[in-house]
Design a protein around this motif. Structure first.
Motif, mmCIF file in Angstrom:
data_model
loop_
_atom_site.group_PDB
_atom_site.id
_atom_site.type_symbol
_atom_site.label_atom_id
_atom_site.label_comp_id
_atom_site.label_asym_id
_atom_site.label_seq_id
_atom_site.Cartn_x
_atom_site.Cartn_y
_atom_site.Cartn_z
ATOM 1 N N MET A 837 14.196 15.562 -49.184
ATOM 2 C CA MET A 837 15.015 15.084 -47.754
ATOM 3 C C MET A 837 14.762 13.866 -47.527
ATOM 4 N N LEU A 838 15.497 12.881 -46.784
ATOM 5 C CA LEU A 838 15.269 11.789 -46.184
ATOM 6 C C LEU A 838 14.495 10.920 -47.136
ATOM 7 N N ASP A 839 14.831 10.836 -48.262
ATOM 8 C CA ASP A 839 14.184 9.684 -49.417
ATOM 9 C C ASP A 839 12.863 10.274 -49.646
ATOM 10 N N GLY A 840 12.491 11.163 -49.221
ATOM 11 C CA GLY A 840 11.198 11.921 -49.433
ATOM 12 C C GLY A 840 11.346 13.377 -49.805
ATOM 13 N N GLN A 841 9.970 13.894 -49.535
ATOM 14 C CA GLN A 841 9.937 15.398 -50.097
ATOM 15 C C GLN A 841 9.368 16.225 -49.112
ATOM 16 N N PHE A 842 9.625 17.435 -49.397
ATOM 17 C CA PHE A 842 8.919 18.358 -48.276
ATOM 18 C C PHE A 842 8.436 19.357 -49.331
ATOM 19 N N LEU A 843 7.117 19.963 -48.913
ATOM 20 C CA LEU A 843 6.383 20.829 -49.923
ATOM 21 C C LEU A 843 5.741 21.886 -49.236
ATOM 22 N N LEU A 844 6.043 23.173 -49.524
ATOM 23 C CA LEU A 844 5.222 24.434 -48.977
ATOM 24 C C LEU A 844 4.403 24.889 -50.111
ATOM 25 N N PRO A 845 3.291 24.275 -50.319
ATOM 26 C CA PRO A 845 2.433 24.776 -51.609
ATOM 27 C C PRO A 845 1.845 26.254 -51.353
ATOM 28 N N GLU A 846 1.651 26.625 -50.105
ATOM 29 C CA GLU A 846 1.341 27.848 -50.077
ATOM 30 C C GLU A 846 1.860 28.660 -48.867
ATOM 31 N N PHE A 847 2.157 29.738 -48.757
ATOM 32 C CA PHE A 847 2.664 30.482 -47.660
ATOM 33 C C PHE A 847 2.343 31.988 -47.940
ATOM 34 N N VAL A 848 1.555 32.714 -47.285
ATOM 35 C CA VAL A 848 1.002 34.111 -47.453
ATOM 36 C C VAL A 848 1.268 34.883 -46.002
ATOM 37 N N LEU A 849 2.200 35.972 -46.268
ATOM 38 C CA LEU A 849 2.423 36.558 -45.290
ATOM 39 C C LEU A 849 1.846 38.060 -45.281
ATOM 40 N N LYS A 850 1.055 38.295 -44.361
ATOM 41 C CA LYS A 850 0.559 39.827 -44.401
ATOM 42 C C LYS A 850 0.301 40.476 -43.206
ATOM 43 N N LEU A 851 1.028 41.491 -42.850
ATOM 44 C CA LEU A 851 1.195 42.208 -41.656
ATOM 45 C C LEU A 851 -0.042 42.853 -41.426
ATOM 46 N N HIS A 852 -1.004 43.259 -42.328
ATOM 47 C CA HIS A 852 -1.763 44.167 -42.097
ATOM 48 C C HIS A 852 -3.439 43.134 -41.977
ATOM 49 N N GLU A 853 -3.291 41.931 -42.673
ATOM 50 C CA GLU A 853 -4.286 40.785 -42.786
ATOM 51 C C GLU A 853 -3.791 39.752 -42.052
ATOM 52 N N LYS A 854 -4.858 38.592 -42.262
ATOM 53 C CA LYS A 854 -4.391 37.173 -41.622
ATOM 54 C C LYS A 854 -3.758 36.583 -42.572
ATOM 55 N N SER A 855 -2.473 36.117 -42.268
ATOM 56 C CA SER A 855 -1.547 35.413 -42.900
ATOM 57 C C SER A 855 -1.568 33.932 -42.619
ATOM 58 N N HIS A 856 -1.346 32.992 -43.825
ATOM 59 C CA HIS A 856 -1.492 31.420 -43.689
ATOM 60 C C HIS A 856 -0.615 30.932 -44.410
ATOM 61 N N GLY A 857 -0.298 29.674 -44.329
ATOM 62 C CA GLY A 857 0.550 28.632 -44.885
ATOM 63 C C GLY A 857 0.678 27.548 -44.080
ATOM 64 N N TYR A 858 1.051 26.349 -44.829
ATOM 65 C CA TYR A 858 1.150 25.007 -44.376
ATOM 66 C C TYR A 858 2.340 24.409 -45.052
ATOM 67 N N LEU A 859 3.086 23.442 -44.305
ATOM 68 C CA LEU A 859 4.273 22.574 -44.677
ATOM 69 C C LEU A 859 3.722 21.005 -44.889
ATOM 70 N N LEU A 860 4.010 20.369 -46.025
ATOM 71 C CA LEU A 860 3.710 19.186 -46.411
ATOM 72 C C LEU A 860 5.051 18.139 -46.593
ATOM 73 N N LEU A 861 5.027 17.120 -45.611
ATOM 74 C CA LEU A 861 6.081 16.382 -45.618
ATOM 75 C C LEU A 861 5.790 14.741 -45.996
ATOM 76 N N GLN A 862 6.367 14.270 -47.174
ATOM 77 C CA GLN A 862 5.947 13.106 -47.869
ATOM 78 C C GLN A 862 7.165 12.234 -48.070
ATOM 79 N N GLY A 863 6.977 11.111 -47.424
ATOM 80 C CA GLY A 863 7.735 9.821 -47.623
ATOM 81 C C GLY A 863 9.046 9.881 -46.925
ATOM 82 N N LEU A 864 9.122 10.614 -45.768
ATOM 83 C CA LEU A 864 10.282 10.721 -45.230
ATOM 84 C C LEU A 864 10.720 9.452 -44.414
#
Length: 1007
Positions: A837-864
Motif C-alpha cells: 500500500m502507498l508504494d510501500g508495505q504493511f506487515l503484521l508479523p505476529e498477532f496472538v489473541l488469547k482471552l484467558h491469557e495475555k495477547s499481543h501483536g504489532y503492525l509494521l509499516l514500511q516505505g509508505l
C-alpha cells in the motif's frame, strides 16, 4: 248283556294287563261300559306305570278290529279309529327319571302314525305333575297340554304350558302330501315357563345326573341346551317380551320345508342397563327353507365350484332390520367396569369417555341392514360347509365427540371359520361448537404416554376402506384401499422444558397446524396368522399452515423468542414399507430384526414459504429464514442396522448435497450418526437467498464461487454425547463492492475441526455437580488473499494467514467482558498479514489473541509514500512528499488493550509540505489570526524530521506526540513544531464533538 259285561270286567282287565305287561303298565281301575266290540267307553281309567299314575276321565276308544287285535295280541296306532278323553291327569314317579337316565336320545319310537289312516284324537286337557325332588320345594311343577286334538282331515291343535305359563301353541294340518304348522310363542310367558322348567331340571340334574355327567339321555340334553340358552338372559337380567309366530309347510313327497317366521312387539330390556333396550318398531321376519340347493363355497377356487352339486340343505333368510339405542352415562360406566378388570386401565378409559361425551345429547347407536341375511346349512353332504351371506350392515355411533360409521358389505362366512367382508369405516373426532368458540379436544387424556405436555385437536377424521377376512382360524387379512385417509384439523401442541424455581433456562414451545393429512398411493395390506406381516403402500403426509414459537427465558437474561411459519409441507414416501413380527415376537424384537433386513426407499420432502424470525428482548425482529421453496430428495438404504441416506437439497436457487450414515444401537455399539454436507454454488445466487433475511446495502455487490465440504460424526459413548465436524471452506474468484470501496481477485481457504461433548447427569444431580457442554473449534490453515482492494487506500497483494482455536466450556464462569460477549472460554488465535500500500508495505508479523491469557501483536509499516497517500486521498491545496516507516505494538489482558511504543517516522532526507488554498485552513486563518505563523510555516516546509508516538493505557487514556523539524521558505530560523495530545479514546469514541475538541487543544498548545 249288561250282566255279561259286568262279569267280563275282571277278565278284560286281566287280558289288557297281559297285553301291557311288557310296557310295565298296570290297569288299576277300569270302569268300562259296553258300546260295541270295537268301541270302548271308560268313564274312569287309572293306570299305573311303575310308580307313576295316569287317570283318564271319559275315555272313548274306537278300534278298527278288536277281535283281530286280540288274536294278534299286539297293539299299534293303525288299530285306532279315534281316541277321546275329557281330561288326562299324570302323576309321575321318580322312577320315570331313573328310566330316562338309562335311555339315550336316539332310542327308536315305539309308535308310528300311518298318514293314510289318521285317527281322530281329542284328549281334552292333559296335566302331567312332576315328582317332588326336594322337600323344600315350594310347589309341585306340572306340564299341561290344552285340548290336544287331531281330526281325520289332519287338523292338529294344542297349547303347551309349564306351571301355567304358556310355552307355545300349535295349529297344524297333517295332509297326505304336506304338513302345515302355525305356532305362536308368547316370549314373556314362554321365558317364565322355561325358567321354571330350568329350575326343576337343575334339581333333577343335581339328584339324578351328577353321578353320570356324560349321560346322553333326552332330559340331560334338554337341561344342557336350556341352560345354554337361558344363561346369558339370566346373567344380564333380561326381560323378554314379544309374539313369535311361525307358518311352516313340510312337503312329505320332496322333503322340502318352508317356514315363515315373525316376531312382533319384541322388547328386550335389562335392569342392569336401564337405558339400553331393543324394541324394534317393525316385526323381525325370517324364513327357513329345507330343499335341494347347489353347493357353493365362495372361499374355494373357481375351478372347484364349476361342477356344482346339489344337496339337501336348510336355508335361513333374515329380513332387513333397522334399530337404534341411546345408552346412559351410568350404563356406559357399568359396561366399562364389567369389561375391564385392571383399575388403572379402567380409570384411564373412564377419563377418555368423559372427554368424548357431549354435554347436551346422549350418544346414539344405530344398526341398519337393508338386505336379507342368508344362511345355508347342508343336511346331507359331509364336505359342504354352512354358509352365511350378508349383503350389508351399517353401524352408526352419533352424539359423542367421537362419531363413527362402519359399513360392511358383501359379508361371507362359513362354518370353517372362514369369512370376508368389504368395509367402509369413517371415524370423526370433533369438538362441540358453542356460541363463543370451539373447545379443542385434549389428546393427552386419550394418549397419556405421549411425552408432550398438551396436544389437542379441533377435528380429526379417519376413513378406512378395504376388505377384511380370514381363510382359516386365527388368521386375518386386511387390505386398505388408496381411498383411505387420515386427516387432522387445527392441531395444537404446547410443551415446557426446564424449571422456573431453580432459575434454569426455561423453554416454552408451541405449535399449531391448520391440517395434517395422510393418504396412500395404492392398496396396503395387513396379514395376521402365526406372523404379522404389514405391507404399507407408498404414502404422503401433508401439513398446511404451520405456526411455531419457542421462548427461551432465564433470570437476568433477555428473553429469546423464535417464530417459524410454513404454508405447506409434505413428505412423500415413494416405495412400500414392509414390516413383520414372527410368532410371539414383541415390537422391539421385531424392529431390531427389521433393522438387519435389507430395504430401500425414496422420500421426497417439500416445504413452501418457510419463514423464521428471532427476537431478543424487545429488540427488532431478526429474520433467520425466508425460503419460497425447499425440496429434498432422499434415497435411503437399510441393511444390518446401518441406514445410509443420500440427499439432494434445493433451497430456492441454492443446491446442496449430503450423505448420512446412521448406525442403530445394538448390544455391541451405541447409536451413532455420521455424514457429509457439500455446498457448491455461485455466491451471487446465495446472496439472492440471503438478502431475504439479511437486508444488504443497495450499493453492495459480491461475486465469486463457494465450495463447502463438511463431514461430521455424532455418537453416544460412556454416558456422554460427542459431536465432531470437519469443515473445508473455499471461496474463489471473489470480487465485491460496497459504496466506493471494492476488491477483486479474492480467495479464502479454511480447514476447521469442531468438537462438542456433553456429559449426561443423572436425575436430581445437584446444580453444583452438573456438567455443561464443552466445545472447541480449530482452524489451523486459514488463508485469505486479495489481489487488489480499495478501501480509501489502494491495497494490493494482501495475504492473511491464521491459526484459530476457540474453546467454550459451560462449566467455567466468564472472567472478562470479551468472554461474556463471545461466550468463549478460551481462544488461541495466531494471525499474520502482509500487503502492499502507498508504494510501500504493511506487515503484521505476529498477532496472538488469547482471552484467558495475555495477547499481543504489532503492525509494521514500511516505505509508505505520503505523496501517494495524497493522490489516493487528495486534499485541496495540500501537497506533501516523504517516505514513512512505523510500528504499532499492542497487548490485550483481561479484555483490555495496552499500546506502548507506537511510532511513525519519515525516512531521511525528509520531504516537502505545501499547504496553499486549502479552504479549511483559510477559514481557520480568518477565524484564528494568532495562528498565522503556523499557517505561514506550512505553506512551504522542507522537513528533515517528522515523527510521532502513540501510547494507550488499559483504561483507554491515549498519549500522542507529533514532532516536525525543517525549514520554511518564508521563515529564516528553523521550524520546530511539537504537538502533545492526551485523550481517553473510549470517551472520545462516544463523543460527537471530536472536531471542536481537537481544535481547542491545538490552540492551547500554540499559545
Amino acid at each position: 248283556m249288561w250282566a255279561i259285561i259286568e262279569h267280563a270286567k275282571p277278565l278284560t282287565v286281566k287280558l289288557l294287563n297281559n297285553l301291557l305287561a311288557d310296557n310295565h303298565i298296570e290297569i288299576l281301575n277300569f270302569d268300562a261300559e259296553y258300546v260295541s266290540l270295537n268301541h270302548i267307553y271308560i268313564p274312569r281309567l287309572i293306570l299305573k306305570i311303575e310308580d307313576s299314575h295316569i287317570a283318564v276321565q271319559e275315555f272313548n276308544l274306537e278300534l278298527r278290529d278288536s277281535i283281530q287285535m286280540l288274536k294278534n295280541q299286539q297293539f299299534n296306532a293303525n288299530d285306532i279309529v279315534s281316541i277321546e278323553t275329557q281330561s288326562v291327569y299324570v302323576d309321575l314317579g321318580e322312577s320315570f327319571f331313573i328310566r330316562q337316565s338309562q335311555q339315550t336320545e336316539d332310542s327308536p319310537a315305539t309308535l308310528q302314525l300311518n298318514l293314510a289312516k289318521l285317527p281322530t284324537i281329542n284328549l281334552g286337557n292333559i296335566t302331567i305333575r312332576l315328582p317332588l325332588l326336594d322337600t323344600a320345594q315350594a310347589k309341585q311343577h306340572s306340564l299341561t297340554m290344552d285340548n290336544l286334538t287331531l281330526s281325520k282331515t289332519g287338523k292338529l291343535n294344542t297349547v303347551w304350558r309349564f306351571d301355567e305359563f304358556p310355552l307355545f301353541s300349535v295349529d297344524a294340518t297333517l295332509g297326505k302330501r304336506a304338513w302345515e304348522f302355525d305356532s305362536l310363542v308368547d316370549l314373556g310367558s314362554s321365558y317364565q315357563g322355561l325358567e321354571s322348567l330350568q329350575q326343576y331340571l337343575n334339581l333333577l340334574h343335581d339328584k339324578q345326573f351328577k353321578a353320570n355327567p356324560n349321560s346322553n339321555n333326552l332330559l340331560n340334553g334338554l337341561h344342557q341346551q336350556l341352560t345354554k340358552i337361558l344363561k346369558p338372559i339370566t346373567e344380564q337380567q333380561l326381560s323378554v317380551q314379544g309374539q313369535w309366530t311361525t307358518h311352516t309347510t313340510l312337503n312329505l313327497i320332496t322333503g322340502e320345508l318352508n317356514s315363515q317366521q315373525s316376531i312382533r312387539d319384541l322388547s328386550l330390556h335389562s335392569s342392569r342397563w336401564p337405558s339400553v333396550f331393543f324394541t324394534p318398531k317393525q316385526a323381525l321376519n325370517f324364513t327357513l327353507d329345507i330343499g335341494q340347493y347347489p353347493i357353493q363355497d365362495p372361499f374355494k377356487a373357481k375351478l372347484e365350484t364349476q361342477n356344482m352339486l346339489e344337496t339337501l340343505a336348510l336355508k335361513l333368510s333374515i329380513a332387513p332390520i333397522k334399530y337404534q339405542l341411546s345408552p346412559s352415562d351410568d350404563d356406559i360406566k357399568q359396561l366399562v367396569d364389567s369389561l375391564i378388570t385392571n383399575p388403572d386401565s379402567k380409570l384411564h378409559i373412564h377419563h377418555i369417555i368423559e372427554q368424548l361425551l357431549p354435554s347436551t345429547e346422549q350418544p346414539n347407536l344405530a344398526v341398519n341392514m337393508t338386505h336379507p341375511v342368508e344362511v345355508f346349512i347342508p343336511l346331507q353332504h359331509d364336505t359342504a360347509t354352512t354358509q352365511v351371506s350378508m349383503p350389508n350392515l351399517t353401524l352408526n355411533l352419533k352424539g359423542l365427540r367421537l362419531n363413527t360409521l362402519l359399513s360392511l358389505s358383501h359379508i361371507k362366512a362359513n362354518s370353517q371359520q372362514q369369512w370376508r367382508s368389504d368395509f367402509d369405516w369413517s371415524i370423526e373426532l370433533a369438538s362441540p361448537n358453542t356460541a363463543s368458540n370451539v373447545e379443542p379436544i385434549n389428546l393427552k387424556t386419550l394418549l397419556p404416554d405421549i411425552d408432550i405436555e398438551q396436544i389437542s385437536v379441533e377435528k380429526a377424521s379417519v376413513i378406512l376402506k378395504g376388505t377384511i377376512g380370514s381363510q382359516q382360524k386365527s388368521d386375518i387379512d386386511v387390505a386398505l384401499f388408496p381411498s383411505s385417509t387420515i386427516t387432522i384439523d387445527k392441531l395444537y401442541i404446547t410443551h415446557q422444558d426446564g424449571e422456573k424455581a431453580t432459575h434454569k433456562i426455561q423453554k416454552d414451545t408451541a405449535a399449531q397446524l391448520a391440517s395434517l393429512t395422510l393418504s396412500f398411493a395404492h392398496t396396503s395390506s395387513i396379514k395376521k396368522s402365526n406372523n404379522l406381516d404389514i405391507q404399507l403402500a407408498p404414502f404422503t403426509v401433508t401439513a398446511k399452515q404451520f405456526i411455531g414459537q419457542q421462548i427461551i427465558s432465564q433470570k437476568s437474561i433477555k428473553t429469546i423468542t423464535t417464530n417459524a411459519t410454513a404454508n405447506i409441507a409434505s413428505i412423500d414416501v415413494q416405495q412400500e414399507v414392509l414390516f413383520s413380527l414372527n410368532g410371539d415376537e414383541g415390537i422391539k424384537q421385531g424392529f431390531t430384526r427389521w433393522l438387519q433386513t435389507p430395504t430401500a426407499n425414496h422420500i421426497s420432502w417439500n416445504i413452501k414459504q418457510l419463514d423464521a424470525v428471532k427476537q431478543v428482548g424487545k429488540s427488532r425482529r431478526q429474520p433467520l429464514l425466508a425460503l419460497d421453496s425447499v425440496n429434498l430428495q432422499q434415497q435411503l438404504n437399510l441393511s444390518k442396522g446401518l441406514l445410509v441416506g443420500t440427499e439432494q437439497w434445493q433451497l430456492d436457487t441454492l443446491t446442496l448435497s449430503s450423505y448420512h450414515l446412521l448406525k442403530f444401537a445394538d448390544e455391541k455399539s451405541p447409536l451413532s450418526l455420521a455424514g457429509q454436507w457439500t455446498f457448491d454454488t455461485d455466491i451471487e445466487a446465495a446472496l439472492n437467498t440471503l438478502k431475504k433475511v439479511q437486508p444488504l446495502p443497495n450499493n453492495f455487490d459480491l461475486q465469486g464461487h463457494s465450495r463447502l465440504v463438511a463431514g461430521f460424526a455424532l455418537s453416544e459413548i460412556n454416558n456422554s454425547s460427542q459431536f465432531e465436524m470437519k469443515i473445508q471452506q473455499q471461496l474463489s474468484s471473489l470480487s465485491g463492492r460496497l459504496a466506493d470501496k471494492s476488491f477483486i481477485g479474492g480467495d479464502i481457504f479454511a480447514q476447521c475441526q469442531f468438537n462438542w461433548q456433553q456429559q449426561h447427569d443423572k436425575p436430581n444431580t445437584p446444580q453444583a455437580e452438573q456438567h455443561f457442554a464443552q466445545s472447541v473449534l480449530v482452524c489451523p490453515q486459514t488463508a485469505i488473499s486479495l489481489k487488489k482492494a480499495n478501501v480509501g487506500l489502494l491495497m494490493t497483494n494482501l495475504n492473511i494467514n491464521a491459526n484459530i482455536e476457540l474453546n467454550k466450556d459451560g462449566n467455567k464462569v466468564p472472567e472478562n467482558w470479551l468472554q461474556q460477549i463471545t461466550g468463549l472460554s478460551e481462544t488461541n488465535v495466531s494471525l499474520t498479514a502482509s500487503g502492499d500500500m502507498l508504494d510501500g508495505q504493511f506487515l503484521l508479523p505476529e498477532f496472538v489473541l488469547k482471552l484467558h491469557e495475555k495477547s499481543h501483536g504489532y503492525l509494521l509499516l514500511q516505505g509508505l509514500s505520503l505523496a501517494t497517500f495524497l493522490e489516493e486521498q487528495p486534499q485541496v491545496g495540500v501537497k506533501a512528499s516523504g517516505i514513512f516507516d512505523g510500528v504499532l505494538p499492542a497487548e490485550l489482558v483481561d479484555g483490555k488493550v495496552t499500546i506502548a511504543g507506537g511510532k511513525l517516522a519519515a525516512r531521511k532526507p525528509g520531504g516537502l509540505i505545501e499547504v496553499a488554498g486549502n479552504p479549511a485552513m483559510e477559514q481557520l486563518a480568518i477565524s484564528q489570526p494568532y495562528l498565522e505563523l503556523v499557517f505561514t510555516a506550512l505553506e512551504h516546509l522542507n522537513y528533515t524530521e517528522l515523527s510521532s508516538t502513540f501510547d494507550m493505557t488499559p483504561n483507554g487514556d491515549a498519549f500522542i506526540y507529533v514532532g516536525v523539524k525543517g525549514k520554511s521558505r518564508d521563515i529564516e530560523r528553523p521550524v520546530h513544531l511539537n504537538y502533545d495530545h492526551q485523550e481517553n479514546l473510549i470517551q472520545l469514541y462516544k463523543s460527537t464533538q471530536i472536531g471542536n475538541q481537537l481544535q481547542n487543544k491545538i490552540e492551547t498548545k500554540v499559545q
